[in-house]
Design a protein around this motif. Structure first.
Motif, PDB file in Angstrom:
ATOM      1  N   MET A   1       0.832  -1.196   0.000  1.00 21.65           N
ATOM      2  CA  MET A   1       0.000   0.000   0.000  1.00 21.65           C
ATOM      3  C   MET A   1       0.872   1.253   0.000  1.00 21.65           C
ATOM      4  SD  MET A   1      -3.145   1.097  -0.001  1.00 21.65           S
ATOM      5  CE  MET A   1      -4.119  -0.298   0.571  1.00 21.65           C
ATOM      6  N   ILE A   2       0.629   2.142  -0.946  1.00 17.78           N
ATOM      7  CA  ILE A   2       1.361   3.406  -1.024  1.00 17.78           C
ATOM      8  C   ILE A   2       0.621   4.430  -0.169  1.00 17.78           C
ATOM      9  CG2 ILE A   2       2.210   5.243  -2.522  1.00 17.78           C
ATOM     10  CD1 ILE A   2       2.103   3.228  -4.839  1.00 17.78           C
ATOM     11  N   THR A   3       1.294   4.966   0.846  1.00 20.87           N
ATOM     12  CA  THR A   3       0.663   5.963   1.708  1.00 20.87           C
ATOM     13  C   THR A   3       1.019   7.368   1.227  1.00 20.87           C
ATOM     14  OG1 THR A   3       2.529   5.833   3.249  1.00 20.87           O
ATOM     15  CG2 THR A   3       0.618   4.435   3.700  1.00 20.87           C
ATOM     16  N   VAL A   4       0.018   8.254   1.237  1.00 23.28           N
ATOM     17  CA  VAL A   4       0.172   9.588   0.658  1.00 23.28           C
ATOM     18  C   VAL A   4      -0.273  10.651   1.652  1.00 23.28           C
ATOM     19  CG1 VAL A   4      -0.531  11.127  -1.220  1.00 23.28           C
ATOM     20  CG2 VAL A   4      -0.210   8.684  -1.671  1.00 23.28           C
ATOM     21  N   LEU A   5       0.508  11.730   1.727  1.00 20.38           N
ATOM     22  CA  LEU A   5       0.114  12.922   2.476  1.00 20.38           C
ATOM     23  C   LEU A   5      -0.143  14.043   1.479  1.00 20.38           C
ATOM     24  CD1 LEU A   5      -0.010  14.384   5.359  1.00 20.38           C
ATOM     25  CD2 LEU A   5       2.267  15.211   4.779  1.00 20.38           C
ATOM     26  N   LEU A   6      -1.235  14.781   1.663  1.00 22.56           N
ATOM     27  CA  LEU A   6      -1.598  15.872   0.768  1.00 22.56           C
ATOM     28  C   LEU A   6      -1.270  17.208   1.425  1.00 22.56           C
ATOM     29  CD1 LEU A   6      -5.129  14.542  -0.286  1.00 22.56           C
ATOM     30  CD2 LEU A   6      -2.951  14.210  -1.492  1.00 22.56           C
ATOM     31  N   ALA A   7      -0.469  18.032   0.758  1.00 23.87           N
ATOM     32  CA  ALA A   7      -0.119  19.356   1.290  1.00 23.87           C
ATOM     33  C   ALA A   7      -0.556  20.420   0.295  1.00 23.87           C
ATOM     34  CB  ALA A   7       1.380  19.440   1.542  1.00 23.87           C
ATOM     35  N   ASP A   8      -1.626  21.127   0.640  1.00 25.22           N
ATOM     36  CA  ASP A   8      -2.165  22.181  -0.223  1.00 25.22           C
ATOM     37  C   ASP A   8      -2.993  23.110   0.656  1.00 25.22           C
ATOM     38  OD1 ASP A   8      -4.071  23.549  -2.187  1.00 25.22           O
ATOM     39  OD2 ASP A   8      -2.868  22.363  -3.574  1.00 25.22           O
ATOM     40  N   ASP A   9      -2.910  24.418   0.385  1.00 25.85           N
ATOM     41  CA  ASP A   9      -3.628  25.350   1.252  1.00 25.85           C
ATOM     42  C   ASP A   9      -5.098  25.491   0.891  1.00 25.85           C
ATOM     43  OD1 ASP A   9      -2.818  26.587  -1.114  1.00 25.85           O
ATOM     44  OD2 ASP A   9      -2.757  28.579  -0.217  1.00 25.85           O
ATOM     45  N   HIS A  10      -5.566  24.772  -0.127  1.00 24.57           N
ATOM     46  CA  HIS A  10      -6.978  24.800  -0.496  1.00 24.57           C
ATOM     47  C   HIS A  10      -7.637  23.478  -0.099  1.00 24.57           C
ATOM     48  CE1 HIS A  10      -5.356  27.961  -3.210  1.00 24.57           C
ATOM     49  NE2 HIS A  10      -6.516  28.549  -2.906  1.00 24.57           N
ATOM     50  N   ALA A  11      -8.586  23.548   0.820  1.00 21.72           N
ATOM     51  CA  ALA A  11      -9.250  22.341   1.317  1.00 21.72           C
ATOM     52  C   ALA A  11      -9.973  21.593   0.207  1.00 21.72           C
ATOM     53  CB  ALA A  11     -10.237  22.705   2.432  1.00 21.72           C
ATOM     54  N   LEU A  12     -10.564  22.325  -0.733  1.00 24.51           N
ATOM     55  CA  LEU A  12     -11.293  21.684  -1.819  1.00 24.51           C
ATOM     56  C   LEU A  12     -10.357  20.859  -2.703  1.00 24.51           C
ATOM     57  CD1 LEU A  12     -14.033  21.343  -3.174  1.00 24.51           C
ATOM     58  CD2 LEU A  12     -13.548  23.392  -4.536  1.00 24.51           C
ATOM     59  N   VAL A  13      -9.162  21.385  -2.938  1.00 25.31           N
ATOM     60  CA  VAL A  13      -8.173  20.658  -3.737  1.00 25.31           C
ATOM     61  C   VAL A  13      -7.763  19.374  -3.018  1.00 25.31           C
ATOM     62  CG1 VAL A  13      -5.820  20.715  -4.661  1.00 25.31           C
ATOM     63  CG2 VAL A  13      -7.311  22.707  -4.910  1.00 25.31           C
ATOM     64  N   THR A  15      -9.466  17.688  -0.858  1.00 31.50           N
ATOM     65  CA  THR A  15     -10.592  16.754  -0.882  1.00 31.50           C
ATOM     66  C   THR A  15     -10.667  16.029  -2.217  1.00 31.50           C
ATOM     67  OG1 THR A  15     -11.870  18.086   0.679  1.00 31.50           O
ATOM     68  CG2 THR A  15     -13.104  16.537  -0.705  1.00 31.50           C
ATOM     69  N   GLY A  16     -10.471  16.769  -3.310  1.00 26.18           N
ATOM     70  CA  GLY A  16     -10.500  16.152  -4.633  1.00 26.18           C
ATOM     71  C   GLY A  16      -9.411  15.110  -4.799  1.00 26.18           C
ATOM     72  N   TYR A  17      -8.192  15.448  -4.380  1.00 27.13           N
ATOM     73  CA  TYR A  17      -7.086  14.493  -4.458  1.00 27.13           C
ATOM     74  C   TYR A  17      -7.369  13.256  -3.607  1.00 27.13           C
ATOM     75  CZ  TYR A  17      -4.079  18.113  -6.570  1.00 27.13           C
ATOM     76  OH  TYR A  17      -3.520  19.067  -7.390  1.00 27.13           O
ATOM     77  N   ARG A  18      -7.873  13.500  -2.388  1.00 24.05           N
ATOM     78  CA  ARG A  18      -8.116  12.375  -1.480  1.00 24.05           C
ATOM     79  C   ARG A  18      -9.139  11.403  -2.051  1.00 24.05           C
ATOM     80  NH1 ARG A  18     -11.823  12.619   2.334  1.00 24.05           N
ATOM     81  NH2 ARG A  18     -11.637  14.889   2.520  1.00 24.05           N
ATOM     82  N   LEU A  19     -10.247  11.930  -2.561  1.00 25.86           N
ATOM     83  CA  LEU A  19     -11.285  11.069  -3.131  1.00 25.86           C
ATOM     84  C   LEU A  19     -10.753  10.285  -4.330  1.00 25.86           C
ATOM     85  CD1 LEU A  19     -14.372  13.464  -2.941  1.00 25.86           C
ATOM     86  CD2 LEU A  19     -13.932  11.446  -1.524  1.00 25.86           C
ATOM     87  N   MET A  20      -9.976  10.954  -5.157  1.00 27.13           N
ATOM     88  CA  MET A  20      -9.442  10.317  -6.356  1.00 27.13           C
ATOM     89  C   MET A  20      -8.423   9.234  -6.010  1.00 27.13           C
ATOM     90  SD  MET A  20      -7.580  12.159  -9.562  1.00 27.13           S
ATOM     91  CE  MET A  20      -6.448  12.981  -8.443  1.00 27.13           C
ATOM     92  N   LEU A  21      -7.501   9.544  -5.103  1.00 26.76           N
ATOM     93  CA  LEU A  21      -6.441   8.585  -4.785  1.00 26.76           C
ATOM     94  C   LEU A  21      -6.952   7.408  -3.964  1.00 26.76           C
ATOM     95  CD1 LEU A  21      -3.556  11.094  -4.016  1.00 26.76           C
ATOM     96  CD2 LEU A  21      -3.763   9.614  -6.016  1.00 26.76           C
ATOM     97  N   ASN A  22      -7.874   7.672  -3.035  1.00 23.35           N
ATOM     98  CA  ASN A  22      -8.404   6.583  -2.225  1.00 23.35           C
ATOM     99  C   ASN A  22      -9.219   5.591  -3.044  1.00 23.35           C
ATOM    100  OD1 ASN A  22      -7.253   7.310   0.205  1.00 23.35           O
ATOM    101  ND2 ASN A  22      -9.035   8.449   0.935  1.00 23.35           N
ATOM    102  N   ALA A  23      -9.650   6.006  -4.226  1.00 19.11           N
ATOM    103  CA  ALA A  23     -10.402   5.112  -5.106  1.00 19.11           C
ATOM    104  C   ALA A  23      -9.493   4.170  -5.894  1.00 19.11           C
ATOM    105  CB  ALA A  23     -11.253   5.929  -6.082  1.00 19.11           C
ATOM    106  N   GLN A  24      -8.174   4.400  -5.800  1.00 15.66           N
ATOM    107  CA  GLN A  24      -7.223   3.585  -6.552  1.00 15.66           C
ATOM    108  C   GLN A  24      -6.735   2.400  -5.714  1.00 15.66           C
ATOM    109  OE1 GLN A  24      -6.759   4.426  -9.752  1.00 15.66           O
ATOM    110  NE2 GLN A  24      -8.156   6.138  -9.288  1.00 15.66           N
ATOM    111  N   PRO A  25      -6.611   1.231  -6.328  1.00 13.71           N
ATOM    112  CA  PRO A  25      -6.094   0.086  -5.572  1.00 13.71           C
ATOM    113  C   PRO A  25      -4.631   0.301  -5.188  1.00 13.71           C
ATOM    114  CG  PRO A  25      -6.263  -0.427  -7.925  1.00 13.71           C
ATOM    115  CD  PRO A  25      -6.948   0.887  -7.718  1.00 13.71           C
ATOM    116  N   GLY A  26      -4.307   0.014  -3.950  1.00 14.79           N
ATOM    117  CA  GLY A  26      -2.926   0.099  -3.508  1.00 14.79           C
ATOM    118  C   GLY A  26      -2.463   1.481  -3.099  1.00 14.79           C
ATOM    119  N   ILE A  27      -3.380   2.462  -3.031  1.00 24.87           N
ATOM    120  CA  ILE A  27      -3.018   3.824  -2.628  1.00 24.87           C
ATOM    121  C   ILE A  27      -3.989   4.287  -1.551  1.00 24.87           C
ATOM    122  CG2 ILE A  27      -2.738   6.236  -3.353  1.00 24.87           C
ATOM    123  CD1 ILE A  27      -2.143   5.267  -6.141  1.00 24.87           C
TER     124      ILE A  27
END
Length: 222
Positions: A1-13, A15-27
């Motif tokens: 499992m690839i673990t990811v931290l998101l660093a961006d000052d826009h909460a909406l951005v 959220t978009g990254y999180r939803l997209m990446l969490n939908a991928q197998p192995g991430i």
């Protein structure tokens, strides 16, 4: 499992990254940060495999945060995403230790591929950015003479073979292509690449390409 931290000052951005990446197998996204200092702190707490780092954030910016993360947590790799894809931003991010640089208008598929690529230890730089970077450095170079005849440089410690390999890397050659060009084995090429990266302080191929162009080893049309 690839673990990811998101660093961006826009909460909406984020959220978009999180939803997209969490939908991928192995991430999986394990945390978020709204500025560079928080990103560094969260990296120490969570030890993610990858940080997706925005370049322009309040307080500690993305370049400074990248420099700290890569120095303090070398096992964590940084993938920079930015709306500002000027050449100087790419150079600054890569020199700070980033393993990749993508514009924020990349497709979801491209982002996922970049996360996997960076996790494997390979640089992920959008082709249009790398090409622009190379052209800028070539145009701006006052002399195209190879570094070995321009006095002492960080390349002085390279052997003749390592210099050949770096030149071919600067020309976009893969390890297999370098092996064919020099009539040596792929394993030998890999050993040369590892050695020369250590000598010039390059973390990956993208940084090596920059060095090759900065030092005049590669010129357009060659």
């Amino acid at each position: 499992m690839i673990t990811v931290l998101l660093a961006d000052d826009h909460a909406l951005v984020r959220t978009g990254y999180r939803l997209m990446l969490n939908a991928q197998p192995g991430i999986t996204v394990v945390g978020e940060a709204a500025d560079g200092l928080e990103a560094v702190t969260r990296c120490h707490e969570l030890r993610p495999d990858i940080v997706i780092m925005d370049l322009h954030m309040p307080g500690l910016d993305g370049v400074a945060a990248t420099e700290r993360v890569t120095a303090e947590l070398p096992e964590t790799r940084v993938l920079v995403l930015s709306t500002f894809d000027l050449d100087e931003n790419v150079v600054a991010a890569l020199r700070a230790g980033a393993n990749g640089f993508l514009p924020k208008d990349v497709s979801p598929e491209e982002l996922v591929d970049a996360v996997r690529t960076v996790h494997e230890g390979t640089a992920a730089v959008a082709p249009r950015l790398l090409l622009g970077l190379i052209r800028t450095h070539v145009r701006g170079a006052p002399s195209q003479a190879p570094a070995r005849i321009r006095g002492r440089t960080p390349l002085d410690g390279l052997t003749a073979r390592e210099l050949e390999v770096l030149t071919l890397i600067g020309g976009g050659r893969s390890n297999a292509e370098i092996a064919d060009a020099l009539a040596i084995s792929p394993n030998t090429v890999k050993n040369h690449v590892t050695a020369l990266f250590a000598k010039i302080g390059a973390r990956d191929r993208a940084q090596a390409v920059i060095v090759a162009y900065e030092r005049g080893l590669v010129r357009p049309g060659e």
